[in-house]
Design a protein around this motif. Structure first.
Motif, PDB file in Angstrom:
ATOM      1  N   MET A   1       5.912  -3.023   8.218  1.00 35.86           N
ATOM      2  CA  MET A   1       5.080  -2.898   7.030  1.00 35.86           C
ATOM      3  C   MET A   1       4.676  -4.283   6.548  1.00 35.86           C
ATOM      4  SD  MET A   1       6.946   0.006   4.706  1.00 35.86           S
ATOM      5  CE  MET A   1       5.458   0.686   4.013  1.00 35.86           C
ATOM      6  N   MET A   2       3.504  -4.360   5.950  1.00 35.53           N
ATOM      7  CA  MET A   2       3.046  -5.651   5.449  1.00 35.53           C
ATOM      8  C   MET A   2       3.652  -5.925   4.068  1.00 35.53           C
ATOM      9  SD  MET A   2      -0.775  -7.138   5.159  1.00 35.53           S
ATOM     10  CE  MET A   2      -0.970  -7.102   3.404  1.00 35.53           C
ATOM     11  N   ILE A   3       4.217  -7.101   3.916  1.00 36.53           N
ATOM     12  CA  ILE A   3       4.790  -7.509   2.632  1.00 36.53           C
ATOM     13  C   ILE A   3       3.691  -8.198   1.830  1.00 36.53           C
ATOM     14  CG2 ILE A   3       6.505  -8.983   1.514  1.00 36.53           C
ATOM     15  CD1 ILE A   3       8.213  -8.623   4.119  1.00 36.53           C
ATOM     16  N   ILE A   4       3.425  -7.682   0.620  1.00 38.53           N
ATOM     17  CA  ILE A   4       2.391  -8.312  -0.199  1.00 38.53           C
ATOM     18  C   ILE A   4       2.940  -9.604  -0.812  1.00 38.53           C
ATOM     19  CG2 ILE A   4       1.141  -6.149  -0.590  1.00 38.53           C
ATOM     20  CD1 ILE A   4       2.317  -6.061  -3.424  1.00 38.53           C
ATOM     21  N   GLN A   5       2.023 -10.506  -1.128  1.00 39.55           N
ATOM     22  CA  GLN A   5       2.385 -11.848  -1.585  1.00 39.55           C
ATOM     23  C   GLN A   5       2.080 -12.034  -3.063  1.00 39.55           C
ATOM     24  OE1 GLN A   5       3.471 -14.330   1.175  1.00 39.55           O
ATOM     25  NE2 GLN A   5       3.892 -12.231   1.756  1.00 39.55           N
ATOM     26  N   LEU A   6       2.732 -13.033  -3.645  1.00 43.68           N
ATOM     27  CA  LEU A   6       2.490 -13.412  -5.028  1.00 43.68           C
ATOM     28  C   LEU A   6       0.996 -13.606  -5.251  1.00 43.68           C
ATOM     29  CD1 LEU A   6       3.941 -14.207  -7.690  1.00 43.68           C
ATOM     30  CD2 LEU A   6       3.816 -16.571  -6.900  1.00 43.68           C
ATOM     31  N   GLY A   7       0.486 -13.010  -6.307  1.00 48.56           N
ATOM     32  CA  GLY A   7      -0.952 -13.044  -6.571  1.00 48.56           C
ATOM     33  C   GLY A   7      -1.558 -11.664  -6.417  1.00 48.56           C
ATOM     34  N   ASN A   8      -0.942 -10.824  -5.578  1.00 51.06           N
ATOM     35  CA  ASN A   8      -1.386  -9.440  -5.458  1.00 51.06           C
ATOM     36  C   ASN A   8      -0.970  -8.719  -6.741  1.00 51.06           C
ATOM     37  OD1 ASN A   8      -1.332  -6.565  -4.903  1.00 51.06           O
ATOM     38  ND2 ASN A   8      -1.517  -7.076  -2.732  1.00 51.06           N
ATOM     39  N   PRO A   9      -1.919  -8.128  -7.483  1.00 57.34           N
ATOM     40  CA  PRO A   9      -1.589  -7.522  -8.777  1.00 57.34           C
ATOM     41  C   PRO A   9      -0.550  -6.395  -8.686  1.00 57.34           C
ATOM     42  CG  PRO A   9      -3.888  -7.072  -8.164  1.00 57.34           C
ATOM     43  CD  PRO A   9      -3.345  -8.045  -7.158  1.00 57.34           C
ATOM     44  N   ARG A  10      -0.424  -5.765  -7.529  1.00 55.58           N
ATOM     45  CA  ARG A  10       0.544  -4.667  -7.394  1.00 55.58           C
ATOM     46  C   ARG A  10       1.987  -5.164  -7.519  1.00 55.58           C
ATOM     47  NH1 ARG A  10      -1.724  -0.327  -3.171  1.00 55.58           N
ATOM     48  NH2 ARG A  10      -0.248   0.968  -4.308  1.00 55.58           N
ATOM     49  N   LEU A  11       2.194  -6.451  -7.241  1.00 60.47           N
ATOM     50  CA  LEU A  11       3.537  -7.041  -7.352  1.00 60.47           C
ATOM     51  C   LEU A  11       3.968  -7.156  -8.814  1.00 60.47           C
ATOM     52  CD1 LEU A  11       5.447  -8.011  -5.117  1.00 60.47           C
ATOM     53  CD2 LEU A  11       4.564 -10.311  -5.457  1.00 60.47           C
ATOM     54  N   ARG A  12       3.016  -7.105  -9.726  1.00 59.19           N
ATOM     55  CA  ARG A  12       3.294  -7.291 -11.154  1.00 59.19           C
ATOM     56  C   ARG A  12       3.303  -5.974 -11.942  1.00 59.19           C
ATOM     57  NH1 ARG A  12       5.737 -11.907 -12.324  1.00 59.19           N
ATOM     58  NH2 ARG A  12       4.672 -13.739 -11.565  1.00 59.19           N
ATOM     59  N   GLN A  13       3.184  -4.846 -11.252  1.00 56.45           N
ATOM     60  CA  GLN A  13       3.173  -3.551 -11.938  1.00 56.45           C
ATOM     61  C   GLN A  13       4.575  -2.981 -12.061  1.00 56.45           C
ATOM     62  OE1 GLN A  13       0.555  -1.316  -9.404  1.00 56.45           O
ATOM     63  NE2 GLN A  13      -1.290  -2.159 -10.324  1.00 56.45           N
ATOM     64  N   LYS A  14       4.783  -2.172 -13.107  1.00 58.29           N
ATOM     65  CA  LYS A  14       6.043  -1.445 -13.275  1.00 58.29           C
ATOM     66  C   LYS A  14       5.999  -0.234 -12.344  1.00 58.29           C
ATOM     67  CE  LYS A  14       8.892   0.526 -16.963  1.00 58.29           C
ATOM     68  NZ  LYS A  14      10.161  -0.133 -16.760  1.00 58.29           N
ATOM     69  N   ALA A  15       7.022  -0.075 -11.522  1.00 52.83           N
ATOM     70  CA  ALA A  15       7.058   1.010 -10.536  1.00 52.83           C
ATOM     71  C   ALA A  15       7.432   2.342 -11.190  1.00 52.83           C
ATOM     72  CB  ALA A  15       8.046   0.666  -9.424  1.00 52.83           C
ATOM     73  N   ALA A  16       6.954   3.421 -10.591  1.00 49.28           N
ATOM     74  CA  ALA A  16       7.206   4.774 -11.083  1.00 49.28           C
ATOM     75  C   ALA A  16       8.541   5.297 -10.550  1.00 49.28           C
ATOM     76  CB  ALA A  16       6.079   5.696 -10.629  1.00 49.28           C
ATOM     77  N   LEU A  17       9.164   6.194 -11.318  1.00 47.36           N
ATOM     78  CA  LEU A  17      10.404   6.840 -10.872  1.00 47.36           C
ATOM     79  C   LEU A  17      10.139   7.641  -9.599  1.00 47.36           C
ATOM     80  CD1 LEU A  17      11.862   8.184 -14.239  1.00 47.36           C
ATOM     81  CD2 LEU A  17      12.895   6.446 -12.765  1.00 47.36           C
ATOM     82  N   VAL A  18      11.130   7.685  -8.723  1.00 45.90           N
ATOM     83  CA  VAL A  18      11.061   8.530  -7.532  1.00 45.90           C
ATOM     84  C   VAL A  18      11.462   9.934  -7.992  1.00 45.90           C
ATOM     85  CG1 VAL A  18      12.045   8.976  -5.243  1.00 45.90           C
ATOM     86  CG2 VAL A  18      11.618   6.613  -5.983  1.00 45.90           C
ATOM     87  N   GLU A  19      10.557  10.879  -7.827  1.00 41.51           N
ATOM     88  CA  GLU A  19      10.797  12.244  -8.318  1.00 41.51           C
ATOM     89  C   GLU A  19      11.650  13.070  -7.367  1.00 41.51           C
ATOM     90  OE1 GLU A  19       9.956  13.197 -11.315  1.00 41.51           O
ATOM     91  OE2 GLU A  19       8.755  11.438 -11.805  1.00 41.51           O
ATOM     92  N   ASN A  20      11.396  12.921  -6.059  1.00 37.76           N
ATOM     93  CA  ASN A  20      12.075  13.766  -5.073  1.00 37.76           C
ATOM     94  C   ASN A  20      12.579  12.914  -3.913  1.00 37.76           C
ATOM     95  OD1 ASN A  20      12.926  15.664  -3.229  1.00 37.76           O
ATOM     96  ND2 ASN A  20      10.940  16.650  -2.973  1.00 37.76           N
ATOM     97  N   VAL A  21      13.880  12.665  -3.923  1.00 39.30           N
ATOM     98  CA  VAL A  21      14.504  11.818  -2.899  1.00 39.30           C
ATOM     99  C   VAL A  21      14.361  12.438  -1.503  1.00 39.30           C
ATOM    100  CG1 VAL A  21      16.717  10.838  -2.135  1.00 39.30           C
ATOM    101  CG2 VAL A  21      16.151  10.891  -4.560  1.00 39.30           C
ATOM    102  N   ASP A  22      14.343  13.774  -1.435  1.00 40.76           N
ATOM    103  CA  ASP A  22      14.278  14.467  -0.138  1.00 40.76           C
ATOM    104  C   ASP A  22      12.873  14.494   0.467  1.00 40.76           C
ATOM    105  OD1 ASP A  22      17.006  15.074  -0.197  1.00 40.76           O
ATOM    106  OD2 ASP A  22      16.640  16.850  -1.441  1.00 40.76           O
ATOM    107  N   ASP A  23      11.872  14.062  -0.302  1.00 42.07           N
ATOM    108  CA  ASP A  23      10.498  14.047   0.189  1.00 42.07           C
ATOM    109  C   ASP A  23      10.428  13.221   1.477  1.00 42.07           C
ATOM    110  OD1 ASP A  23       7.753  12.537   0.281  1.00 42.07           O
ATOM    111  OD2 ASP A  23       7.395  14.327  -0.936  1.00 42.07           O
ATOM    112  N   ALA A  24       9.747  13.763   2.485  1.00 41.47           N
ATOM    113  CA  ALA A  24       9.649  13.084   3.793  1.00 41.47           C
ATOM    114  C   ALA A  24       9.043  11.689   3.656  1.00 41.47           C
ATOM    115  CB  ALA A  24       8.837  13.933   4.761  1.00 41.47           C
ATOM    116  N   ASN A  25       8.073  11.517   2.750  1.00 41.82           N
ATOM    117  CA  ASN A  25       7.455  10.204   2.563  1.00 41.82           C
ATOM    118  C   ASN A  25       8.441   9.189   1.991  1.00 41.82           C
ATOM    119  OD1 ASN A  25       4.920  11.013   3.521  1.00 41.82           O
ATOM    120  ND2 ASN A  25       4.316  11.772   1.498  1.00 41.82           N
ATOM    121  N   VAL A  26       9.314   9.639   1.097  1.00 39.19           N
ATOM    122  CA  VAL A  26      10.335   8.748   0.518  1.00 39.19           C
ATOM    123  C   VAL A  26      11.327   8.348   1.609  1.00 39.19           C
ATOM    124  CG1 VAL A  26      12.246   8.593  -1.138  1.00 39.19           C
ATOM    125  CG2 VAL A  26      10.075   9.661  -1.831  1.00 39.19           C
ATOM    126  N   GLN A  27      11.777   9.301   2.411  1.00 36.67           N
ATOM    127  CA  GLN A  27      12.723   9.008   3.489  1.00 36.67           C
ATOM    128  C   GLN A  27      12.106   8.058   4.528  1.00 36.67           C
ATOM    129  OE1 GLN A  27      16.044   9.868   3.726  1.00 36.67           O
ATOM    130  NE2 GLN A  27      15.833  10.639   1.640  1.00 36.67           N
TER     131      GLN A  27
END
Length: 173
Positions: A1-27
Motif C-alpha cells: 500500500m502507498m503511504i501518504i506523506q506530510l502535506g497530504n490533507p488526509r493525514l490531518r483528518q480525524k479518523a472515523a470509528l470502525v463500525e464492524n471489525v468482521d467486515d472483509a474490508n477491515v480485515q
C-alpha cells in the motif's frame, strides 16, 4: 500500500470509528497494514497513513534498520483504541514517521499508559504498555486525530535528519 506523506490533507483528518471489525474490508486493511509496516521497516502504522479514515493501527515492534533496539512483538491490530490512564512520568525520545521521511525528533510521551482496544477478532483488550511500545501506541494514536510527531516536538533544535540520527544514535559506540 502507498503511504501518504506530510502535506497530504488526509493525514490531518480525524479518523472515523470502525463500525464492524468482521467486515472483509477491515480485515483486508489489517493484513495490508501489517505487510506495509514490515516492508517499510516501521514499528507501527495507522490507517490514515494509507489514506483510510478509520480508527485502526498496527503496533509491530521489532528490531530493524530504523529501530535496531526495538523489542520484539507480534504485529497487533488495535481498533478504536483509547488511552484510559497514563503515568505522570513523561520521557523524551527519538521518533520518526513513515509519513515524514528523513526527519527524526525528540518527542515527549508518557512512559506508561493503560489502553483499551478491540482486536481483529472483535474482543476488547486491556493492556498496560510501557517504554518503547507505549511510545509507538501514542504515536499511532495521534495519527487517528490528524496529529503527527513533529507537532509534539518542543523545540526545532530537537529535530535532525535520518542520516544524522543513524550516526548519532544508532551507530554510537
Amino acid at each position: 500500500m502507498m503511504i501518504i506523506q506530510l502535506g497530504n490533507p488526509r493525514l490531518r483528518q480525524k479518523a472515523a470509528l470502525v463500525e464492524n471489525v468482521d467486515d472483509a474490508n477491515v480485515q483486508q486493511l489489517i493484513d495490508e497494514l501489517i505487510a506495509t509496516v514490515a516492508e517499510a521497516n516501521g514499528v507501527g502504522i495507522a490507517a490514515p497513513q494509507v489514506a483510510q479514515s478509520q480508527r485502526l493501527f498496527i503496533v509491530a515492534s521489532r528490531p530493524n534498520l530504523r529501530y535496531p533496539h526495538a523489542p520484539e512483538m507480534e504485529p497487533t491490530a488495535m481498533i478504536n483504541p483509547k488511552i484510559v490512564a497514563h503515568s505522570t512520568e513523561v520521557v523524551k525520545d527519538w521518533e520518526g514517521c513513515l509519513s515524514v521521511p528523513g526527519i527524526r525528533g525528540l518527542v515527549p510521551r508518557y512512559q506508561a499508559i493503560e489502553v483499551e482496544y478491540t482486536d481483529r477478532h472483535g474482543k476488547l483488550q486491556k493492556q498496560e504498555l510501557t517504554d518503547f511500545v507505549a511510545r509507538i501506541f501514542q504515536h499511532e494514536f495521534d495519527h487517528l486525530d490528524g496529529v503527527v510527531f513533529i507537532d509534539r516536538i518542543e523545540n526545532t533544535l530537537e529535530m535532525i535528519t535520518e542520516q544524522e540520527y543513524q550516526k548519532l544514535v544508532v551507530n554510537k559506540t
